[in-house]
Design a protein around this motif. Structure first.
Motif, mmCIF file in Angstrom:
data_model
loop_
_atom_site.group_PDB
_atom_site.id
_atom_site.type_symbol
_atom_site.label_atom_id
_atom_site.label_comp_id
_atom_site.label_asym_id
_atom_site.label_seq_id
_atom_site.Cartn_x
_atom_site.Cartn_y
_atom_site.Cartn_z
ATOM 1 N N GLU A 77 -74.350 35.673 6.925
ATOM 2 C CA GLU A 77 -73.017 35.872 7.480
ATOM 3 C C GLU A 77 -73.076 36.106 8.989
ATOM 4 O O GLU A 77 -74.018 36.714 9.501
ATOM 5 N N LEU A 78 -72.045 35.634 9.688
ATOM 6 C CA LEU A 78 -71.818 35.982 11.085
ATOM 7 C C LEU A 78 -70.380 36.460 11.202
ATOM 8 O O LEU A 78 -69.458 35.796 10.725
ATOM 9 N N GLN A 79 -70.204 37.632 11.791
ATOM 10 C CA GLN A 79 -68.869 38.150 12.064
ATOM 11 C C GLN A 79 -68.419 37.646 13.435
ATOM 12 O O GLN A 79 -69.121 37.829 14.426
ATOM 13 N N VAL A 80 -67.279 36.994 13.491
ATOM 14 C CA VAL A 80 -66.808 36.360 14.722
ATOM 15 C C VAL A 80 -65.372 36.797 15.002
ATOM 16 O O VAL A 80 -64.533 36.840 14.088
ATOM 17 N N TYR A 81 -65.097 37.118 16.270
ATOM 18 C CA TYR A 81 -63.753 37.498 16.697
ATOM 19 C C TYR A 81 -63.391 36.697 17.946
ATOM 20 O O TYR A 81 -64.189 36.605 18.889
ATOM 21 N N PHE A 82 -62.200 36.110 17.958
ATOM 22 C CA PHE A 82 -61.710 35.359 19.113
ATOM 23 C C PHE A 82 -60.411 35.995 19.623
ATOM 24 O O PHE A 82 -59.464 36.208 18.851
ATOM 25 N N THR A 83 -60.354 36.267 20.917
ATOM 26 C CA THR A 83 -59.162 36.885 21.497
ATOM 27 C C THR A 83 -57.972 35.935 21.483
ATOM 28 O O THR A 83 -56.817 36.376 21.582
ATOM 29 N N GLU A 84 -58.226 34.633 21.382
ATOM 30 C CA GLU A 84 -57.142 33.652 21.427
ATOM 31 C C GLU A 84 -56.432 33.475 20.090
ATOM 32 O O GLU A 84 -55.427 32.758 20.008
ATOM 33 N N ASP A 85 -56.926 34.113 19.039
ATOM 34 C CA ASP A 85 -56.207 34.056 17.768
ATOM 35 C C ASP A 85 -54.833 34.712 17.919
ATOM 36 O O ASP A 85 -54.637 35.609 18.755
ATOM 37 N N ALA A 86 -53.893 34.275 17.120
ATOM 38 C CA ALA A 86 -52.572 34.901 17.138
ATOM 39 C C ALA A 86 -52.684 36.394 16.854
ATOM 40 O O ALA A 86 -53.516 36.839 16.055
ATOM 41 N N GLU A 87 -51.841 37.162 17.515
ATOM 42 C CA GLU A 87 -51.955 38.619 17.455
ATOM 43 C C GLU A 87 -51.877 39.152 16.032
ATOM 44 O O GLU A 87 -52.559 40.124 15.669
ATOM 45 N N ASP A 88 -51.063 38.519 15.188
ATOM 46 C CA ASP A 88 -50.869 39.057 13.843
ATOM 47 C C ASP A 88 -52.000 38.730 12.879
ATOM 48 O O ASP A 88 -52.013 39.192 11.749
ATOM 49 N N VAL A 89 -52.996 37.920 13.330
ATOM 50 C CA VAL A 89 -54.165 37.645 12.482
ATOM 51 C C VAL A 89 -55.472 37.926 13.222
ATOM 52 O O VAL A 89 -56.540 37.483 12.811
ATOM 53 N N GLN A 90 -55.366 38.666 14.320
ATOM 54 C CA GLN A 90 -56.594 38.991 15.043
ATOM 55 C C GLN A 90 -57.471 39.943 14.237
ATOM 56 O O GLN A 90 -56.969 40.795 13.509
ATOM 57 N N GLY A 91 -58.779 39.779 14.392
ATOM 58 C CA GLY A 91 -59.756 40.606 13.695
ATOM 59 C C GLY A 91 -61.027 39.818 13.469
ATOM 60 O O GLY A 91 -61.052 38.591 13.632
ATOM 61 N N PHE A 92 -62.083 40.508 13.119
ATOM 62 C CA PHE A 92 -63.342 39.829 12.844
ATOM 63 C C PHE A 92 -63.212 39.011 11.563
ATOM 64 O O PHE A 92 -62.687 39.483 10.558
ATOM 65 N N ARG A 93 -63.690 37.768 11.629
ATOM 66 C CA ARG A 93 -63.723 36.914 10.441
ATOM 67 C C ARG A 93 -65.169 36.777 9.973
ATOM 68 O O ARG A 93 -66.097 36.780 10.782
ATOM 69 N N ARG A 94 -65.367 36.667 8.676
ATOM 70 C CA ARG A 94 -66.704 36.504 8.096
ATOM 71 C C ARG A 94 -66.967 35.020 7.891
ATOM 72 O O ARG A 94 -66.294 34.360 7.107
ATOM 73 N N VAL A 95 -67.951 34.505 8.602
ATOM 74 C CA VAL A 95 -68.332 33.103 8.475
ATOM 75 C C VAL A 95 -69.615 33.022 7.656
ATOM 76 O O VAL A 95 -70.615 33.667 7.978
ATOM 77 N N ILE A 96 -69.590 32.247 6.578
ATOM 78 C CA ILE A 96 -70.780 32.025 5.769
ATOM 79 C C ILE A 96 -71.539 30.845 6.369
ATOM 80 O O ILE A 96 -71.058 29.714 6.361
ATOM 81 N N ALA A 97 -72.715 31.112 6.894
ATOM 82 C CA ALA A 97 -73.449 30.106 7.679
ATOM 83 C C ALA A 97 -74.357 29.223 6.835
ATOM 84 O O ALA A 97 -75.332 28.660 7.348
ATOM 85 N N THR A 98 -74.052 29.088 5.553
ATOM 86 C CA THR A 98 -74.812 28.166 4.709
ATOM 87 C C THR A 98 -73.988 26.952 4.307
ATOM 88 O O THR A 98 -74.439 26.132 3.507
ATOM 89 N N ASP A 99 -72.783 26.833 4.866
ATOM 90 C CA ASP A 99 -71.966 25.653 4.606
ATOM 91 C C ASP A 99 -72.497 24.457 5.395
ATOM 92 O O ASP A 99 -73.263 24.625 6.342
ATOM 93 N N PRO A 100 -72.093 23.234 5.055
ATOM 94 C CA PRO A 100 -72.691 22.034 5.671
ATOM 95 C C PRO A 100 -72.586 21.952 7.190
ATOM 96 O O PRO A 100 -73.370 21.240 7.817
ATOM 97 N N ALA A 101 -71.639 22.681 7.800
ATOM 98 C CA ALA A 101 -71.478 22.622 9.254
ATOM 99 C C ALA A 101 -72.601 23.334 10.003
ATOM 100 O O ALA A 101 -72.701 23.203 11.229
ATOM 101 N N HIS A 102 -73.475 24.048 9.289
ATOM 102 C CA HIS A 102 -74.421 24.931 9.948
ATOM 103 C C HIS A 102 -75.854 24.411 9.879
ATOM 104 O O HIS A 102 -76.200 23.585 9.040
ATOM 105 N N ALA A 103 -76.677 24.943 10.776
ATOM 106 C CA ALA A 103 -78.067 24.501 10.910
ATOM 107 C C ALA A 103 -78.817 24.645 9.593
ATOM 108 O O ALA A 103 -78.692 25.662 8.906
ATOM 109 N N TYR A 104 -79.580 23.620 9.245
ATOM 110 C CA TYR A 104 -80.492 23.578 8.101
ATOM 111 C C TYR A 104 -79.783 23.480 6.749
ATOM 112 O O TYR A 104 -80.439 23.273 5.718
#
Length: 387
Positions: free
Chosen positions: A294-321
């Motif tokens: 997992e990688l916890q990611v937060y972007f300031t540009e997200d809409a204010e009502d959904v801002q917060g750290f998101r949990r990204v599972i880094a074993t999906d096809p978009a990720h290395a290896y």
């Protein structure tokens, strides 16, 4: 084009098993890479190394590392023996024309590390250092987000590596607690990984200031030891602990970011909490190896009502290896970082280039380790380039 790479490995315990597993699994999951052939494993105890050869799948066993590097059927010498042996083995192997794969820390001293790099470069051999945590897919994602500017200008890097395996004052005096063998304690063992991750993700450091402590001054002498386990008698002879139990330091990076680092073996409840957080002008990233997928990611540009750290599972096809392993959401583990590490080594040999990380990275890490030590000794800020 290199199709097979013949490996001779020196060391057969904790890291020896991890490296052996990687060599055995690589062809199954990454068949496009050059194939590692497990020719010989080496250790001082004949019975122990022969058992390891049978268990791990090596073709033969040696008890003299010098005999191993003289063999004509060895292309790469893998060094995962205790740290005090790295320099002599690497120098001799490079001069024998062998490519090098050496565990961290690269050497006991910066001078030895620099010598290893110089000899390897003069010999024209490939060289790699074992910073396996770079090869977790979530860490690769963190690197991608930083490099693409998606969290903006980096302001902070904070990292901590917490363990608890020697909290018991009666735990024996294993080699990792002896400076003449290990070089340093939590600083060089755990802190080295944090330093390399900082170099990989943020960049070079300009100056450091640190503090350290050895909480337990003496321990029972061991009767046996394997990996992070050991046996000893609390009523038997005792010896001095000559390394740090915990080291903390601050740094200023060349790019202006600030960093804080904590490495300790005295954090009850933390088995292997290898974590970092990066704060930038556009967001933040958080990683903990105990949840390595997992990688916890937060972007300031997200809409204010959904801002917060998101949990990204880094074993999906978009990720290395990910393409080599399991369907989306099916996790991988610690051992896979070594498979990915060996993949980089095999691909570098196949493509006739230096693998990354290599001895340059090992020297740079050692330079920071010793700058922190000097800071502690002299109680001042130390410029990394002073060393």
């Amino acid at each position: 084009m290199t199709r097979e790479v013949r490996i001779g490995m020196i060391g057969y315990k904790f890291m020896g098993k991890a490296h052996s597993h990687a060599y055995r699994d690589l062809p199954m999951f990454f068949p496009q890479a050059a194939k590692p052939v497990m020719k010989a494993i080496c250790g001082r105890n004949a019975e122990g190394v022969q058992q390891a050869a049978r268990q791990f799948g090596w073709e033969s066993a040696e008890t003299d590392w010098f005999e191993l590097i003289r063999r004509d059927d060895i292309d790469v010498v893998d060094i995962n023996a205790p740290s005090d042996a790295h320099h002599a083995i690497a120098v001799a192997a490079a001069r024998a024309g062998k490519h090098l794969f050496c565990e961290k820390p690269l050497a006991l001293t910066l001078a030895d590390a620099r010598d290893m790099l110089q000899v390897a470069e003069e010999a024209g051999v490939k060289h790699m250092v074992g910073f396996n945590y770079r090869f977790a897919p979530a860490v690769r994602l963190a690197k991608k987000l930083v490099d693409e500017g998606r969290i903006g200008q980096i302001y902070h890097f904070r990292a901590w590596f917490l363990q608890d395996w020697i909290v018991d004052p009666e735990f024996p005096l294993v080699w990792r607690l002896q400076k003449e063998v290990a070089g340093s304690g939590s600083h060089g063992d755990l802190g080295a990984h944090l330093i390399d991750l900082a170099h990989y993700l943020v960049g070079d450091m300009r100056e450091v200031i640190g503090m350290s402590e050895t909480f337990i001054k003496e321990r029972p002498m061991p009767s046996s030891m394997t990996g992070l386990s050991a046996q000893g008698s609390k009523d038997g002879p005792r010896g001095p602990v000559t390394v740090d139990d915990a080291t903390l330091f601050l740094t200023r990076f060349e790019n202006g970011a600030l960093g804080s680092f904590e490495a300790t073996r005295f954090a009850p409840g933390h088995r292997c909490t290898n974590s970092f957080e990066i704060n930038g002008s556009k967001g933040s990233i958080k990683f903990d190896f105990e949840r390595m997928n997992e990688l916890q990611v937060y972007f300031t540009e997200d809409a204010e009502d959904v801002q917060g750290f998101r949990r990204v599972i880094a074993t999906d096809p978009a990720h290395a290896y990910a393409e080599a392993w399991w369907p989306p959401g099916h996790t991988i583990g610690y051992e896979h970082t070594f498979v990915h590490e060996v993949l980089e080594l095999m691909e570098a040999l196949k493509e006739d280039r230096q693998p990354v990380p290599n001895f340059h990275d090992g020297v740079k890490c050692q330079q920071v380790l010793e700058a922190v030590d000097l800071s502690i000794a002299e109680r001042r800020w130390v410029g990394v380039n002073e060393l």
